[in-house]
Write an enzyme that holds these catalytic residues in place. Structure first.
Site, mmCIF file in Angstrom:
data_model
loop_
_atom_site.group_PDB
_atom_site.id
_atom_site.type_symbol
_atom_site.label_atom_id
_atom_site.label_comp_id
_atom_site.label_asym_id
_atom_site.label_seq_id
_atom_site.Cartn_x
_atom_site.Cartn_y
_atom_site.Cartn_z
ATOM 1 N N ARG A 1 -0.102 66.716 46.459
ATOM 2 C CA ARG A 1 -0.785 68.099 46.522
ATOM 3 C C ARG A 1 -0.154 68.934 45.554
ATOM 4 O O ARG A 1 -0.927 69.748 45.132
ATOM 5 C CB ARG A 1 -0.708 68.405 47.925
ATOM 6 N N LYS B 1 11.659 57.834 51.076
ATOM 7 C CA LYS B 1 11.048 57.014 51.877
ATOM 8 C C LYS B 1 11.920 55.816 52.501
ATOM 9 O O LYS B 1 12.740 55.510 51.796
ATOM 10 C CB LYS B 1 9.972 56.534 51.376
#
Length: 465
Positions: free
Chosen positions: A318, A244
């Site tokens: 996820r 990020k």
């Protein structure tokens, strides 16, 4: 809690007033009070407070304005929070309004309590005293206390920096709560995850020097309906090798918000002795860019046997969730609820006030929405739009961990998780923010227990009412 009193003695009245009430009050007051109120520019606007002194200078009563009630289902909560934040800490107050309904009272005092929250772990200055109010016996004081403690726990966990809230520390919190309520906790750490067939959790967590851990808590009578909760516990998300940027990474201590909220929800369920057989699973990992980190293009295995091509290592939540969801279903629960800070797309769609949820069962959705309305804790149903499933197709694995394009990101994330729970129907997926970028009454900037009260009321109506 210091903001509540059980004894009405030595308290002064807190009087709700709108514009008409205020005008009548002014007309019936002597010149001293008329001038005092005018000087303080009290207009009875929503949440505005004014301390009225007597001739000796002591507090005689406090006025709380209700004019301009907001178009918000949280009105009573917001009013209580504004009052709790705006009133003087001394003396203690009692609410002078006998026309409030029981649910309105509970929400008002809940708001008052929420305004007392402060995360002071790293602050050198002690907190200033908060205003206190008498809670009448007509209010379920135990329920009020339990709800506030659960909200505060979730906020505290999310607000704690990742250096002090790694997988081991989150597991420690779960063990403390389990000991308090006589629950059982099993921890599966590091390479034990491979031996126990949780390969996806291990794949994400192995890039950090802090071992990934699956927290597995059980509580309640085995003969009661089985309720399974799964919470995303990514204690810090650097994005893995798809690192990020600085701005996106700044608040990633909050990426375990789903785990924090489900752990707080579990505590509330146990404190309220809800008649369920509870199981809570939190895959706790750090998504780091270490030498053992998983890579874009890797194909990993999962507990359910579905192979996953890694398109982006920053879509890690996820991946850890899918192993926990698969395990939760092995016990054939009556209901499965998961919570995760899963996508920025959900925040773009709904903002910070509305946690989105997905379920294929309309009856579940309606019951959840009704419960959320009752307790003024809004949620919003989102579509599990099956045609978007093709956006997760992979040419070399059963599924990709995310779509290649930016559209429908929150929906495709929900569809990814759905692959690991279908054909089970009684499943609700929450994509929560677990955070506030700016403060509002009762909700300071920082960690937030998104949808916690709504979900608990839904469970309470399903299993106890």
């Amino acid at each position: 809690m210091d903001c509540f009193r059980d004894d009405p003695n030595q308290t002064v009245p807190l009087q709700l007033v709108d514009k008409n009430d205020y005008e009548a009050l002014v007309e019936g007051s002597d010149p001293f009070l008329q001038n005092f109120m005018a000087h303080n520019r009290f207009e009875a606007s929503f949440g505005q407070t004014l301390i009225i002194p007597n001739r000796d200078g002591a507090v005689e009563k406090v006025l709380l304005g209700t004019q301009g009630w907001p178009e918000d289902p949280r009105g009573w909560v917001l009013l209580g929070a504004k009052a709790g934040a705006g009133c003087s800490p001394t003396p203690a107050l009692h609410l002078d309004d006998k026309d409030m309904e029981a649910q309105e009272q509970l929400q008002f005092y809940l708001g008052w309590g929420l305004a007392s929250y402060r995360f002071g772990r790293y602050l050198s200055k002690e907190a200033k005293p908060k205003a206190a109010i008498y809670v009448p016996e007509t209010v379920n004081r135990a329920a009020l206390k339990n709800q506030l403690e659960a909200v505060f726990l979730a906020r505290d966990l999310v607000n704690t920096p990742a250096e002090d809230m790694g997988p081991a520390e989150l597991a420690g919190q779960a063990m403390e709560i389990a000991e308090e309520f006589g629950a059982e906790v099993q921890l599966t750490r590091g390479k034990e995850l491979l031996e126990a067939n949780y390969p996806a959790i291990y794949a994400v967590g192995k890039g950090s020097h802090r071992p990934p851990t699956l927290i597995d808590l059980r509580w309640g009578n085995p003969d009661h309906p089985k309720l399974s909760l799964v919470g995303k516990g990514v204690v810090f998300d650097a994005g893995g090798l798809d690192l990020k940027g600085a701005t996106s990474m700044r608040w990633m201590k909050k990426d375990m918000g789903g785990g924090a909220i489900t752990l707080a929800l579990a505590k509330l369920i146990m404190a309220e002795k809800l008649p369920v057989r509870l199981r809570l699973l939190i895959p706790a990992v750090e998504n780091a860019a270490g030498p053992e980190a998983y890579r874009p293009g890797d194909v990993i295995q999962t507990r359910k046997g579905i192979s996953v091509e890694i398109h982006n290592t920053d879509a890690e939540g996820r991946i850890v969730m899918c192993d926990a969801l698969a395990e939760a279903l092995t016990e054939s629960p009556d209901l499965l609820i998961n919570m995760a800070t899963l996508t920025g797309a959900a925040r773009v769609a709904l903002g910070q006030d509305l946690p989105g949820f997905w379920t294929q069962e309309t009856e579940l959705a309606r019951a959840l929405e009704d419960a959320a309305d009752e307790v003024a804790d809004p949620v919003w149903r989102m579509p599990l739009w099956r045609p978007y499933r093709k956006m997760l197709n992979s040419t070399i694995a059963d599924i990709s961990n995310c779509a290649t394009g930016p559209l429908g990101g929150a929906i495709t994330a929900a569809l990814y998780l759905h692959e690991f729970v279908k054909p089970f129907a009684n499943w609700i997926h929450f994509d929560v923010f677990a955070w506030r970028n700016d403060a509002q009454p009762g909700s300071p900037k920082g960690g937030e227990a998104s949808a916690l009260r709504a979900v608990f009321r839904f469970l309470e109506k399903r299993y106890r009412d």
